[in-house]
Design an enzyme around this catalytic site. Sequence first.
Site, PDB file in Angstrom:
ATOM      1  N   GLU A 192      -4.573  -5.252   3.222  1.00 60.89           N
ATOM      2  CA  GLU A 192      -5.342  -5.928   2.271  1.00 60.89           C
ATOM      3  C   GLU A 192      -6.165  -6.632   2.080  1.00 60.89           C
ATOM      4  OE1 GLU A 192      -2.246  -3.892  -1.848  1.00 60.89           O
ATOM      5  OE2 GLU A 192      -1.821  -6.253  -0.754  1.00 60.89           O
ATOM      6  N   GLU A 385      -0.952   2.573   0.157  1.00 54.35           N
ATOM      7  CA  GLU A 385       0.476   1.828  -0.161  1.00 54.35           C
ATOM      8  C   GLU A 385      -0.798   2.367  -1.880  1.00 54.35           C
ATOM      9  OE1 GLU A 385       0.940  -2.019  -0.899  1.00 54.35           O
ATOM     10  OE2 GLU A 385       0.305  -2.435   1.475  1.00 54.35           O
TER      11      GLU A 385
END
Length: 487
Positions: A192, A385
């Site tokens: 991320e 995810e």
Amino acid sequence: MKTGFPENFLWGGAMASSQAEGGWDQGGKGLDTQDLRYFDPAWTREERAKKENRRMSDAKFRAALTTDDTVHYPFRHGIDFYHRWREDLDLFQELGIKVLRTSLCWARIYPNGDDPTPNEEGLRFYCDLFDECHRRGIKVFATMLHYNIPVNLVQKYGGWKSRKTVECYLRYTRTLFERLGDRVDYWLPFNEFNAGKFNPYNGVCLVEDQESDYQNAIFQCLHNQFIANALTVKQGHEILPGSKIGGMIARFTTYPATCKPDDVMQMILDDQYSNWFYLDVMARGHYPAYMDRYFAQQGIHIQMEPGDADILRENTIAFVSFSYYFSQVSTTDQGWEKTSGNLIMANKNPYLETSEWGWQKDPVGLRVTLNQVYDRYQLPVFIAENGLGAKDVVEEDGSIHDPYRIDYLKAHVEQMKEAVKDGVDLIGYTMWGFIDLVSCGSMEMSKRYGVIYVDQDDAGHGTLARSRKDSFYWYQRCIRSNGETLD
């Protein structure tokens, strides 16, 4: 027209070393930045949501350095994957996953970050884990850095503000390529990437009240991470020709709140500043022009070194990945109702349902995102995810009925399939926290994502026994049928 998932589609599960492993002071591991995050099990839901309780401060940072407490520092105990990984792999194999996405702990391999040689015991842990994955037919998707860096690098060099940390990181990644290269199928240098902007302690390891110019420091850290990412790509291709190295963001899918032109323009800006900037640099190899205006308006001045532009241009990623949990709306209306989301507070969409933790559920938004990402970069896409955090109840007979999680996953898989039909080159899906973990954002066990239950409470108490939820059997059928059996 494609009608379903490709035969070699990678169904899997994802977790992070800091949230799962535990063993924070074992096997030669050094202290890392996630080991310092404080959580009080006695906090109410409202207290847990307060920014001041979730943010790192200089006082909290210094206090954490001097204690062996594991109750109030839950990432120190995780779910004890460090000792239980073999029995967990039994469950992963039974589930039928094709790929395991997990991160490596930098401080387990280089305890201080700048050590001259690696910790062999730490390397052996990952060698054994990945060897066993392959023996069971499970591919490995390794995240080289999932937020946590050795604390020593923060104390000595200011973390990612310093190019010295880049140098240390590249020593670490070279070790991974050289020692673990034949055991890893997909590499991800950073988790991320845009977390550095929206959660700077996690993403770039900055402590806000230690900085005189916090915003400028954030973007300086991000630039150094961009350079580290590109040089890691270069390293990997030199050491392991043909290696698959990608980039990842937390995807904040957004729609204009209204058809008012100002709201549409705000959506474009939100997408650029929150999402595309980070992938544009990694996938296209240069800072996009729209950031010039942003940096000027925000007074951001990044110190770049000679050759940085060449490094970025020559070492771009081979695939794009992202986390997807929710969507939001963009508007110039400052009074718009807010709700929670991954890393950020979001503008609420009145057409969507909301989870217990305030995250808006939007399966169609995943199809939107997949189309947008593939159209923009024309690179293979990996959903790194996706999942639902919820409270689970263990019945008297030990069963765990979680139809809400099944409904969530089913709806998202259906939209993934639609995106494949749209022509998106989707290569894999690793549902987040497929075994219950300590939640990264709220730092609690109560917010569970897994299809595998772990008997542990917010204070770290419990038997740590693993058990199958109803969603375990649903996901097992989904994987066996390659996404065709979703009931």
